[in-house]
Each structure stands twice: as structure tokens, then as C-alpha cells.
Design an enzyme around this catalytic site. Structure first.
Site, PDB file in Angstrom:
ATOM      1  CG  ASP A  33       9.990  43.627  -4.728  1.00  0.00           C
ATOM      2  OD1 ASP A  33      10.349  42.724  -3.740  1.00  0.00           O
ATOM      3  OD2 ASP A  33       8.869  44.120  -4.329  1.00  0.00           O
ATOM      4  CB  ILE A  34      14.405  40.327  -2.781  1.00  0.00           C
ATOM      5  CG1 ILE A  34      13.644  40.810  -1.539  1.00  0.00           C
ATOM      6  CG2 ILE A  34      15.765  40.991  -3.131  1.00  0.00           C
ATOM      7  CD1 ILE A  34      14.504  40.477  -0.382  1.00  0.00           C
ATOM      8  CG  ASN A  93      -0.052  50.023  -1.683  1.00  0.00           C
ATOM      9  OD1 ASN A  93      -0.905  50.331  -2.591  1.00  0.00           O
ATOM     10  ND2 ASN A  93       0.723  48.763  -1.886  1.00  0.00           N
ATOM     11  CG  HIS A  99      -3.524  45.995   0.322  1.00  0.00           C
ATOM     12  ND1 HIS A  99      -3.869  44.840   0.930  1.00  0.00           N
ATOM     13  CD2 HIS A  99      -4.409  46.377  -0.313  1.00  0.00           C
ATOM     14  CE1 HIS A  99      -5.061  44.784   0.713  1.00  0.00           C
ATOM     15  NE2 HIS A  99      -5.551  45.877   0.188  1.00  0.00           N
ATOM     16  CD  GLN A 100       3.137  52.258   3.990  1.00  0.00           C
ATOM     17  OE1 GLN A 100       2.343  52.826   4.373  1.00  0.00           O
ATOM     18  NE2 GLN A 100       4.587  52.789   3.943  1.00  0.00           N
ATOM     19  CB  VAL A 101       4.483  45.104   3.492  1.00  0.00           C
ATOM     20  CG1 VAL A 101       5.287  44.098   4.352  1.00  0.00           C
ATOM     21  CG2 VAL A 101       3.287  44.428   3.014  1.00  0.00           C
ATOM     22  CG  HIS A 106       7.635  50.845  -0.823  1.00  0.00           C
ATOM     23  ND1 HIS A 106       7.259  51.177   0.505  1.00  0.00           N
ATOM     24  CD2 HIS A 106       7.114  49.725  -1.265  1.00  0.00           C
ATOM     25  CE1 HIS A 106       6.462  49.779   0.873  1.00  0.00           C
ATOM     26  NE2 HIS A 106       6.268  49.252  -0.192  1.00  0.00           N
ATOM     27  CG  PHE A 107       6.519  55.471  -5.627  1.00  0.00           C
ATOM     28  CD1 PHE A 107       5.609  55.977  -6.282  1.00  0.00           C
ATOM     29  CD2 PHE A 107       7.125  56.216  -4.654  1.00  0.00           C
ATOM     30  CE1 PHE A 107       5.128  57.298  -5.637  1.00  0.00           C
ATOM     31  CE2 PHE A 107       6.831  57.285  -4.312  1.00  0.00           C
ATOM     32  CZ  PHE A 107       5.736  57.968  -4.853  1.00  0.00           C
ATOM     33  CG  HIS A 108       5.434  48.209  -5.499  1.00  0.00           C
ATOM     34  ND1 HIS A 108       6.071  47.137  -5.022  1.00  0.00           N
ATOM     35  CD2 HIS A 108       4.959  48.695  -4.300  1.00  0.00           C
ATOM     36  CE1 HIS A 108       6.027  46.871  -3.538  1.00  0.00           C
ATOM     37  NE2 HIS A 108       5.208  47.833  -3.511  1.00  0.00           N
TER      38      HIS A 108
END
Length: 152
Positions: A33-34, A93, A99-101, A106-108
Site C-alpha cells: 500500500d502506498i 470494506n 469506509h471503502q475508498v 480489496h483486502f488489507h
């Protein structure tokens, strides 16, 4: 593989936008993640575009957790495998309100080395109304019986 022309994650998968790729399979892509909230914060995405989890085919979803598991080993997260040791969060999310941007599932994978780093989670649990919970349980069992034979 379904993709969306304006999706940043679809562009990363296609190589149109550079990334710090870690693991790539036929159905999954993972990268650093950047905008991390912890060192070695990784994103794991299906190569099928879908905004929410229920939009992703099962065969893509079943490929994701083995990739997450391999990453936890590579990142040496909680090698001693004890509850007291460092840990990690796997977060996913769905929707802006959750809180999905980026509108691509995607999974963190977020390392949690100590109390000060990683994801901080407050869980406002409600008092349990067992009658209400029992009614919800029965309703959900009925709904599950309807979809058991359907393709999810």
C-alpha cells in the site's frame, strides 16, 4: 478477468500504473500500500473487477486467502503463534459508508506489531437481546435454506 477502464486497481493489474508487487497468481494480485497505516501494509485484490464482495466470482475469492496466508509467513507476522505476540488485521470494506475508498474489492493485510502501530479498532458492542437474536437467527436460517441450492 473483468476489468474497468477507469479503475486504479485494474490499471495496476494491467501494468498501466506501477506498483510494488509482491505475489501474483492467475486470479489475485498483491502489492504494498502506498498510503500504509503500518510498515508492510499490503493490499490483496482479485483480478476480477467488482465494487463489492458479492460482485466477485467464488473462484477469485477462494484464491485470495491462500495469498494472504503466504504473505503473513513472508512478513513473519507472529512467528511464535501466541496470542500475546504481534499480530495482524485482514480488513475488507464494502461501500462508502463502510469506509471503502476504491471501488474494486480489496483486502488489507495490516501488521500489528504493538499497540501504537497498525489498525486501531473500537468495537461498540450492543447489549444482547437474546429473544431478538433468536428471531433473527430463525429468519436467517430460512433465508439460507432458500439460497442453499442457488449459485451465490
Amino acid at each position: 478477468m473483468a476489468s474497468h477502464a477507469s479503475c486504479i486497481f485494474c490499471k495496476i493489474i494491467k501494468g498501466e500504473i506501477p506498483s510494488f508487487k509482491l505475489i501474483e497468481t492467475a486470479k489475485t494480485y498483491s502489492f504494498l500500500d502506498i498510503q500504509p497505516i503500518a510498515e508492510a501494509h499490503v493490499l490483496i485484490i482479485p483480478k476480477h473487477h467488482g465494487a463489492k464482495l458479492h460482485n466477485i466470482p467464488d473462484d477469485y475469492l477462494s484464491d485470495i486467502l491462500p495469498v494472504v496466508k503466504k504473505l503473513t509467513k513472508v512478513l513473519k507476522l507472529d512467528e511464535n503463534n501466541t496470542p500475546e505476540g504481534e499480530g495482524y488485521n485482514v480488513l475488507q470494506n464494502n461501500g462508502r459508508i463502510a469506509h471503502q475508498v476504491v471501488d474494486h474489492v480489496h483486502f488489507h493485510l495490516i501488521p500489528k506489531k504493538d499497540e501504537a502501530t497498525g489498525l486501531g479498532v473500537g468495537w461498540p458492542a450492543e447489549a444482547t437481546d437474546f429473544d431478538k437474536l433468536g428471531k433473527l437467527h430463525e429468519k436467517l436460517k430460512e433465508e439460507l435454506a432458500k439460497v442453499d441450492n442457488e449459485k451465490l
